[in-house]
Scaffold this active site. Sequence first.
Site, PDB file in Angstrom:
ATOM      1  N   GLU A 171      -3.764   2.241  13.852  1.00 25.66           N
ATOM      2  CA  GLU A 171      -3.877   3.158  12.710  1.00 25.66           C
ATOM      3  C   GLU A 171      -5.195   3.937  12.751  1.00 25.66           C
ATOM      4  OE1 GLU A 171      -2.803   0.964   9.169  1.00 25.66           O
ATOM      5  OE2 GLU A 171      -0.840   0.449   9.985  1.00 25.66           O
ATOM      6  N   ASN A 193     -15.929  -3.736  14.170  1.00 26.99           N
ATOM      7  CA  ASN A 193     -15.053  -4.482  13.268  1.00 26.99           C
ATOM      8  C   ASN A 193     -13.998  -5.289  14.018  1.00 26.99           C
ATOM      9  OD1 ASN A 193     -16.243  -3.701  10.936  1.00 26.99           O
ATOM     10  ND2 ASN A 193     -15.014  -1.844  10.742  1.00 26.99           N
ATOM     11  N   HIS A 413      11.975  -4.449   0.571  1.00 22.65           N
ATOM     12  CA  HIS A 413      10.633  -4.501   1.169  1.00 22.65           C
ATOM     13  C   HIS A 413      10.234  -5.945   1.438  1.00 22.65           C
ATOM     14  CE1 HIS A 413       6.050  -4.105   1.023  1.00 22.65           C
ATOM     15  NE2 HIS A 413       6.446  -3.528   2.117  1.00 22.65           N
ATOM     16  N   HIS A 414       9.853  -6.235   2.679  1.00 24.43           N
ATOM     17  CA  HIS A 414       9.329  -7.545   3.067  1.00 24.43           C
ATOM     18  C   HIS A 414       7.915  -7.382   3.588  1.00 24.43           C
ATOM     19  CE1 HIS A 414      13.597  -9.300   4.132  1.00 24.43           C
ATOM     20  NE2 HIS A 414      13.394  -9.211   2.830  1.00 24.43           N
ATOM     21  N   GLU A 415       6.923  -7.527   2.727  1.00 19.29           N
ATOM     22  CA  GLU A 415       5.555  -7.641   3.254  1.00 19.29           C
ATOM     23  C   GLU A 415       5.418  -9.095   3.696  1.00 19.29           C
ATOM     24  OE1 GLU A 415       2.777  -5.673   4.081  1.00 19.29           O
ATOM     25  OE2 GLU A 415       2.420  -7.665   4.922  1.00 19.29           O
ATOM     26  N   HIS A 483       6.514  -1.933   9.718  1.00 15.01           N
ATOM     27  CA  HIS A 483       5.146  -1.392   9.722  1.00 15.01           C
ATOM     28  C   HIS A 483       4.185  -2.402  10.348  1.00 15.01           C
ATOM     29  CE1 HIS A 483       5.190   2.179   6.783  1.00 15.01           C
ATOM     30  NE2 HIS A 483       6.415   2.000   7.241  1.00 15.01           N
ATOM     31  N   GLU A 502       6.097   2.065  11.823  1.00 14.66           N
ATOM     32  CA  GLU A 502       4.878   2.814  11.502  1.00 14.66           C
ATOM     33  C   GLU A 502       4.055   2.822  12.786  1.00 14.66           C
ATOM     34  OE1 GLU A 502       1.825   0.918   9.280  1.00 14.66           O
ATOM     35  OE2 GLU A 502       1.615   2.637   7.967  1.00 14.66           O
ATOM     36  N   GLU A 508      -0.337   7.127   4.599  1.00 13.96           N
ATOM     37  CA  GLU A 508      -1.154   6.287   3.710  1.00 13.96           C
ATOM     38  C   GLU A 508      -2.648   6.563   3.875  1.00 13.96           C
ATOM     39  OE1 GLU A 508      -0.045   2.251   4.535  1.00 13.96           O
ATOM     40  OE2 GLU A 508      -1.038   2.189   6.469  1.00 13.96           O
TER      41      GLU A 508
HETATM   42  C1  NOJ Z   1       0.960  -1.250   4.746  1.00 15.36           C
HETATM   43  C2  NOJ Z   1       2.119  -0.332   4.921  1.00 15.36           C
HETATM   44  O1  NOJ Z   1       1.887   0.619   5.917  1.00 15.36           O
HETATM   45  C3  NOJ Z   1       2.395   0.325   3.595  1.00 15.36           C
HETATM   46  O2  NOJ Z   1       3.397   1.305   3.738  1.00 15.36           O
HETATM   47  C4  NOJ Z   1       2.780  -0.744   2.607  1.00 15.36           C
HETATM   48  O3  NOJ Z   1       2.983  -0.125   1.363  1.00 15.36           O
HETATM   49  C5  NOJ Z   1       1.691  -1.787   2.485  1.00 15.36           C
HETATM   50  N1  NOJ Z   1       1.322  -2.263   3.784  1.00 15.36           N
HETATM   51  C6  NOJ Z   1       2.102  -2.959   1.622  1.00 15.36           C
HETATM   52  O4  NOJ Z   1       3.055  -3.749   2.270  1.00 15.36           O
HETATM   53 CA    CA Z   2       0.153   0.545   7.707  1.00 17.47          CA
END
Ligand code: NOJ
Ligand code: CA
Length: 702
Positions: A171, A193, A413-415, A483, A502, A508
């Site tokens: 990113e 970092n 959505h699965h974070e 992502h 992503e 973002e």
């Molecule tokens: C990073 C992702 O790129 C973003 O789209 C998402 O909203 C956040 N993580 C939270 O999961």
């Molecule tokens: Ca991201």
Amino acid sequence: MKHRFNILIFTFLTFLGINAQQITSPDGNSVLEFDLNTKGTPTYKLTYKNKAVIKASKLGFIFKDDENLESGFTILGSQTDSFDDIWKPVWGEESEIRNHYNELLLHLKQEASQRLMDIRFRMYDEGVGFRYEFPEQPHLGHFVIEDEQTQFAMAGDHTAFWIPGDYDTQEYDYTESRLSEIRGLMDKSITENLSQKSFSSTGVQTSLMLKTDAGLYINIHEAALIDYSVMHLELDDKHMVFNAWLTPDSQGNRPYMVAPANTPWRTVMVSDDARDILASRMTYNLNAPCEIEDTSWIKPVKYVGVWWEMITGMSSWAYTNDFKAVKLGVTDYSQAKPNGTHAANNKHVKELIDFAALHGFDGVLVEGWNVGWEDWFGHSKDYVFDFVTPYPDFDVDEIQNYAKSKGVEMIMHHETSSSVRNYERHLDGAYKFMKDHGYHAVKSGYVGDILPRGENHYSQWMVNHYQYAIEKAAEYEIMVNAHEAVRPTGIARTYPNLIGNESARGTEYQAFGGSKPNHVTVLPFTRLIGGPMDYTPGIFEMDVSKLNPNNNSHVNSTIANQLALYVTMYSPLQMAADLPENYNRFLDAFQFIKDVAVDWDKSVYLEAEPGSYITIARKAKGTNNWFVGNVNGKAGRISNISFDFLEKGKKYIATIYADAKDADYKTNPQAYTIKKIKVTSKSKLKQNSVEGGGYAISIMEE
Ligand code: NOJ
Ligand code: CA
């Protein structure tokens, strides 16, 4: 004695060049030469129209605790072949893809170890792909690669579009510089970092885009990254040689292999016309054909979502700020005081569903619908989500029924919080929950350090995880948009339910301080080479402080540029990322986002220069309508295009959405003009676009 005799003969033959073997691309422009050097090390070189692209470069491996596979080879035999076929992708930039190459397969043997290694080269008009193949054999079973010795020797101090080598993220904004300048320009604040182990002051990621002083465009990447770790490139800047730099696991080991096995393809594209790099489907062609028999459930999606408001900090994923009420790992919200900014609530989501239905969108993505965000953000880097428990103000069935009644699909959505073992444990349950509640697509994410600790996002173990999630999703007929996962390498040919990733700096970052105004003129030459990106375009309000007074970020783009992205950033998954209230202020410009297609019969690359500009025309699948997008990354410029891609004799109405004369991505980004003209295949257009600007055209048959 006999052994020595063999070596003598061998050396003599090498001197005569008897080991050298050549193949050319089908159009004859590129020539690849394979050879063994005097040490019996495999080498290759590549020319394009008689110009050096890759100078003699070594191939081979260092093994862990074992004899290396890097020298002492003889050629047991070789085979050549040609292939020419057309296949139909489930979705794509065109409805038919030609796979046309000449192949050279070398069977090599390392005499001392008696081990066999094959190298397969495929020459396309746009470049070469090659991979190592380890056949089943008595003297090579399990082995661990310590280092891949593949080299890419450059013929000069080219201009490169690069991001720093990193085992965990892509990113970054791109830097455009000479190869010799990479070391000096490597952003120390970024690399400091990074964990020490992944630092290299000349290490860059692929897909790497290069331009030579002689006007050749070169792209280095990989295809079919399966059961192996990601290849970065480390530059020996004395000799301008890139060396493969594989991502290690937590033990420092590179891929664990069991023969028979193949590596991914290493790819080098080359042309004297930058448009050929964008038009190439070599990366897909080097992947295996589709593994999913019935693909009727895989459909391109245009969607809106509860997302930008959270990314900008205007609202929250979490339900409460009352962290005391939500104890670590305990999901009892009954005592918790709502924070008043939780976006994934029934009322707000229904408003968004109404907006989607009114404007003809297919889907609505809701993030922050499930419990745990407080713990993860507030308390514990090790938080594990369960992917099935909603917050008290989000009723899964009520929302599902409401969406259905409006003809809109909800997107899950699965974070994962990068708790990867936890996600794998829950995966069947999570996908089953989706099936039971009418979800057909999931956006997954891997934010933060990988758990188990020490694993890297781009190691073999993680590559296998992403692949497992895709294949398991296919069993449940679920489409995946991952992502922070590994950057794609054309896997979507085999698993077209991978409809997005992503794996690069997306929109973002425009809310995290901004991206360079020419970022989107680089991405199609780099990140998009391996597959589509969920870039989430469509921001109309560039002043982020209007959404969140505490966020002073600025979206470095004009509205016309945002529209063009729906054409230039190819994806079967396109979001209209801004808030409904911002679209309602500019409904005439929003019309383009409503009209633009997400699946195409044909794409014509009109103008392209990495880092500077890209203009593409695409024909919407199954229609006679065309859409054109132009993004301009540097100083204001006039784009000259011809409409000769249109069908002869037909009449069309073109609506041109362009930067106004006084548009400026920083100070006047919302200045655009909309003009309707009649066009035919004989029409031409001269169109101005500003830095960070562009234009978008919808061309509808009259
Ligand atoms: C990073 C992702 O790129 C973003 O789209 C998402 O909203 C956040 N993580 C939270 O999961
Ligand atoms: Ca991201």
